[in-house]
Design an enzyme around this catalytic site. Structure first.
Site, PDB file in Angstrom:
ATOM      1  N   THR A  41     -25.807 -29.660  36.173  1.00 23.26           N
ATOM      2  CA  THR A  41     -26.440 -30.559  36.714  1.00 23.26           C
ATOM      3  C   THR A  41     -28.248 -31.155  37.151  1.00 23.26           C
ATOM      4  O   THR A  41     -29.023 -31.915  37.460  1.00 23.26           O
ATOM      5  CB  THR A  41     -26.798 -30.283  38.099  1.00 23.26           C
ATOM      6  OG1 THR A  41     -27.234 -28.969  38.580  1.00 23.26           O
ATOM      7  CG2 THR A  41     -25.005 -30.567  38.718  1.00 23.26           C
ATOM      8  N   LYS A  42     -28.735 -30.796  35.554  1.00 26.39           N
ATOM      9  CA  LYS A  42     -29.956 -31.008  35.239  1.00 26.39           C
ATOM     10  C   LYS A  42     -29.973 -32.038  34.477  1.00 26.39           C
ATOM     11  O   LYS A  42     -29.341 -32.986  34.785  1.00 26.39           O
ATOM     12  CB  LYS A  42     -30.363 -29.657  34.694  1.00 26.39           C
ATOM     13  CG  LYS A  42     -30.337 -28.615  34.675  1.00 26.39           C
ATOM     14  CD  LYS A  42     -31.486 -28.364  36.186  1.00 26.39           C
ATOM     15  CE  LYS A  42     -31.215 -26.391  37.352  1.00 26.39           C
ATOM     16  NZ  LYS A  42     -29.664 -26.937  37.305  1.00 26.39           N
ATOM     17  N   ASN A  43     -31.573 -32.913  34.614  1.00 23.91           N
ATOM     18  CA  ASN A  43     -31.655 -33.687  34.084  1.00 23.91           C
ATOM     19  C   ASN A  43     -31.818 -34.183  33.098  1.00 23.91           C
ATOM     20  O   ASN A  43     -30.742 -35.280  32.658  1.00 23.91           O
ATOM     21  CB  ASN A  43     -33.548 -34.475  34.144  1.00 23.91           C
ATOM     22  CG  ASN A  43     -33.783 -34.801  36.228  1.00 23.91           C
ATOM     23  OD1 ASN A  43     -32.769 -34.215  36.629  1.00 23.91           O
ATOM     24  ND2 ASN A  43     -34.898 -35.062  36.032  1.00 23.91           N
TER      25      ASN A  43
END
Length: 375
Positions: free
Chosen positions: A183-185
């Site tokens: 889910t991270k950038n």
């Protein structure tokens, strides 16, 4: 004209991946490198340049990054590490894994980052490190933490693109730890990074991420390390995601604007504060739901959005109130700001994979819930 409820469910943070990532994985598999190899090394090199840090070490997860950073600083039994309760439990778990005690410090009411004044009050002769979190992408106030002369290890899982007072998060403290979770950038699926300007610290982390050194048949072990290395398959995905980071940042910026505009004026629905002196990574869009003013609790709003086909999340429930920590530290004093926040925070969908229409659907659903609940 009001928007109708969705007919398809909207995911909370779907990964923004495409054919480039698929091809990068296929190319890596064809190369014969499945474990740590040239792509992991290239990721370290490129991330060091991006983060403006002297050294970056790629690891299996953000949790491993924090754990090995603390190990490298010598954190162990009898030590205390000051940290925030408004975080994922891994931030405190890694302190436990070192045999030390996490000391939870209350947060500021506006951005829910660790409160420097409470940190000052909590420091003792046993404090070996401070482990703050940059919640949602808003840097915490680092300068007062650094002023104590205690090593600071930043949990920057949400803050890959952040700057604090013009300085890149990743080259400020003793060590800064990032996540490459799905889910991270930069979403590789799994993975983590330790960024530091301290060559000795970086070397210890490198030594501890594998249990041996050598060329295969002839090897040696200099410390009881961990299996915490990053595979080339995941590094290949991260490299493609890094190439897309600037484009994705523009998208997330626009989605933030839509939320800000669409939720403005809703009594009791308040986004977390952003400091104009800093660069916010826009990893999460978090609002606080004041039940008295909004007419309903956070959980009632979450249920209403779920009925409208909108997935949400909570960042975070206070760690010190979770069962394991509550039982382990029954003498834990109340942390009123964090405890209230734990009842109020609600994270709304945000991903470069979302369209503007997706976010407008979320805004419409929040406004419908507000109209119904506030009467």
């Amino acid at each position: 004209m009001s928007r109708r409820a969705r007919t398809t469910r909207l995911g909370f943070q779907p990964p923004a991946v495409g054919e480039e990532e698929i091809e990068a994985v296929a190319e890596t598999i064809r190369s014969g490198w499945l474990t740590t190899g040239p792509r992991a090394a290239l990721l370290e090199e490129r991330m060091a340049e991006y983060l403006e840090a002297e050294h970056v070490v790629a690891l299996a997860s953000g949790t491993a990054a924090m754990h090995l950073a603390l190990v490298a600083l010598g954190v162990g039994p009898g030590d205390e590490v000051l940290t925030t309760p408004i975080t994922w439990p891994a931030t405190a778990n890694v302190v436990e894994h070192c045999g030390a005690r996490p000391v939870f410090v209350d947060v500021r009411p506006d951005d829910l980052n660790i409160d420097p004044e409470r940190v000052r009050e909590a420091i003792t002769g046993r404090t070996k490190a401070i482990l703050p979190v940059h919640l949602a992408g808003q840097p915490c106030d680092l300068d007062p933490l650094l002023a104590h002369g205690v090593p600071v290890v930043e949990d920057a899982a949400h803050a890959l693109e952040s700057r604090y007072r013009g300085r890149k998060v990743g080259a400020i403290s003793a060590a800064t730890c990032f996540s490459l979770y799905a889910t991270k950038n930069v979403a590789a699926g799994e993975g983590g990074l330790v960024a530091t300007d301290d060559a000795a610290l970086a070397e210890v982390v490198r030594e501890m991420r594998l249990t041996r050194r050598g060329d295969g048949s002839h090897y040696d072990q200099v410390a009881p390390g961990f299996k915490a290395n990053l595979s080339d398959v995941l590094a290949a995905i991260a490299l493609v995601q890094l190439d897309k980071l600037e484009r994705h940042a523009v998208i997330r910026g626009r989605l933030f604007e839509l939320y800000d505009e669409g939720l403005a004026g809703l009594d009791g629905i308040t986004p977390l504060a952003r400091d104009h002196r800093d660069t916010h990574a826009r990893h999460l869009y978090v609002v606080r739901v004041d039940a008295e003013r909004a007419g309903g609790t956070r959980d009632e709003y979450r249920a209403a959005l779920d009925e409208d086909g909108i997935a949400t999340s909570i960042h975070f429930l206070p760690v010190h109130q979770l069962t394991w920590f509550r039982r382990r530290y029954p003498d834990q004093p109340a942390l009123p700001v964090a405890e209230r926040a734990g009842r109020e925070v609600l994270s709304l969908p945000l991903s470069p994979a979302h369209s503007e229409d997706d976010i407008l659907d979320v805004v419409a659903a929040v406004r419908r819930a507000h109209e119904r609940l506030s009467g």
